[in-house]
Write a protein that holds these residues in place. Structure first.
Motif, PDB file in Angstrom:
ATOM      1  N   LEU A   6     111.691  26.283  98.645  1.00 49.68           N
ATOM      2  CA  LEU A   6     110.722  27.367  98.753  1.00 49.68           C
ATOM      3  C   LEU A   6     109.334  26.936  98.300  1.00 49.68           C
ATOM      4  N   ASP A   7     108.331  27.391  99.041  1.00 48.06           N
ATOM      5  CA  ASP A   7     106.926  27.185  98.696  1.00 48.06           C
ATOM      6  C   ASP A   7     106.286  28.563  98.598  1.00 48.06           C
ATOM      7  N   LEU A   8     106.041  29.015  97.366  1.00 43.64           N
ATOM      8  CA  LEU A   8     105.529  30.363  97.126  1.00 43.64           C
ATOM      9  C   LEU A   8     104.011  30.389  97.166  1.00 43.64           C
ATOM     10  N   GLY A   9     103.478  31.281  97.986  1.00 39.53           N
ATOM     11  CA  GLY A   9     102.048  31.556  98.012  1.00 39.53           C
ATOM     12  C   GLY A   9     101.816  32.977  97.535  1.00 39.53           C
ATOM     13  N   GLY A  60     108.962  25.091  94.581  1.00 40.95           N
ATOM     14  CA  GLY A  60     107.802  24.259  94.284  1.00 40.95           C
ATOM     15  C   GLY A  60     107.050  24.766  93.073  1.00 40.95           C
ATOM     16  N   LEU A  61     106.626  23.840  92.213  1.00 37.15           N
ATOM     17  CA  LEU A  61     105.824  24.165  91.034  1.00 37.15           C
ATOM     18  C   LEU A  61     104.440  23.549  91.216  1.00 37.15           C
ATOM     19  N   PRO A  62     103.438  24.385  91.503  1.00 42.79           N
ATOM     20  CA  PRO A  62     102.091  23.874  91.797  1.00 42.79           C
ATOM     21  C   PRO A  62     101.282  23.581  90.538  1.00 42.79           C
ATOM     22  N   ALA A  73     101.146  28.212  89.016  1.00 37.60           N
ATOM     23  CA  ALA A  73     102.399  27.733  88.438  1.00 37.60           C
ATOM     24  C   ALA A  73     103.076  28.830  87.617  1.00 37.60           C
ATOM     25  N   ILE A  74     102.294  29.593  86.884  1.00 36.61           N
ATOM     26  CA  ILE A  74     102.849  30.707  86.100  1.00 36.61           C
ATOM     27  C   ILE A  74     103.495  31.726  87.036  1.00 36.61           C
ATOM     28  N   ARG A  75     102.822  32.020  88.166  1.00 38.39           N
ATOM     29  CA  ARG A  75     103.391  32.938  89.155  1.00 38.39           C
ATOM     30  C   ARG A  75     104.727  32.405  89.663  1.00 38.39           C
ATOM     31  N   GLN A  94     110.375  21.935  91.334  1.00 39.35           N
ATOM     32  CA  GLN A  94     109.982  20.624  91.860  1.00 39.35           C
ATOM     33  C   GLN A  94     108.462  20.564  91.922  1.00 39.35           C
ATOM     34  N   ASP A  95     107.884  19.559  91.301  1.00 35.46           N
ATOM     35  CA  ASP A  95     106.434  19.369  91.355  1.00 35.46           C
ATOM     36  C   ASP A  95     106.003  19.318  92.824  1.00 35.46           C
ATOM     37  N   GLU A  96     105.046  20.137  93.171  1.00 30.55           N
ATOM     38  CA  GLU A  96     104.632  20.213  94.577  1.00 30.55           C
ATOM     39  C   GLU A  96     103.155  19.902  94.784  1.00 30.55           C
TER      40      GLU A  96
END
Length: 139
Positions: A6-9, A60-62, A73-75, A94-96
């Motif tokens: 997952l890639d969260l926006g 993903g962790l931005p 990242a907090i979100r 996962q570092d993204e």
């Protein structure tokens, strides 16, 4: 076992899924929702998780380029808790960093129009996040 990436926006959730051998990540799609209103995204994810028999989620962790944790990242860390509570599955961060930029580059190289890129970039970024996790897991 299938793994969901997952890639969260702020208004989108890019989705990728692994093959059953946990070797290859493929983009799956994008869920759109009102800004930070995750209920509809969770409902759609439940359907995907049930249909695909997903047993783990990679989110993903931005992080910032200096490795610090910012608002995005907090979100994502809060969303991780929501995923764990909703699905009772392991959620791995996962570092993204730069995954969306990398996804955009791939789509530009494939000569995709800007309009089509906008629809695909989140799921391609999710597949990059998931593939990075799968590759790291094998090493």
């Amino acid at each position: 076992m299938r793994i969901l990436g997952l890639d969260l926006g702020t208004r989108t959730l890019g989705i990728a899924i692994s093959d059953i051998t946990e070797t290859i990540a493929s983009f799956y799609g994008t869920i759109r929702f009102e800004e930070e209103q995750y209920d509809s995204a969770i409902l759609k994810l439940k359907t995907i998780i049930d249909e695909e028999k997903v047993q783990k989620i990679v989110l993903g962790l931005p992080k910032n380029m200096n490795n610090s944790v910012g608002d995005a990242a907090i979100r994502c860390l809060k969303f991780k808790i929501l995923l764990e509570q909703s699905f009772k599955l392991e959620v791995v961060m996962q570092d993204e960093r730069l995954s969306t930029k990398e996804a955009t580059s791939y789509l530009i190289e494939s000569d995709m129009s800007r309009k089509k890129r906008k629809k695909k970039v989140d799921s391609v970024a999710a597949s990059i996040i998931l593939q990075t996790y799968l590759d790291r897991k094998r090493d």
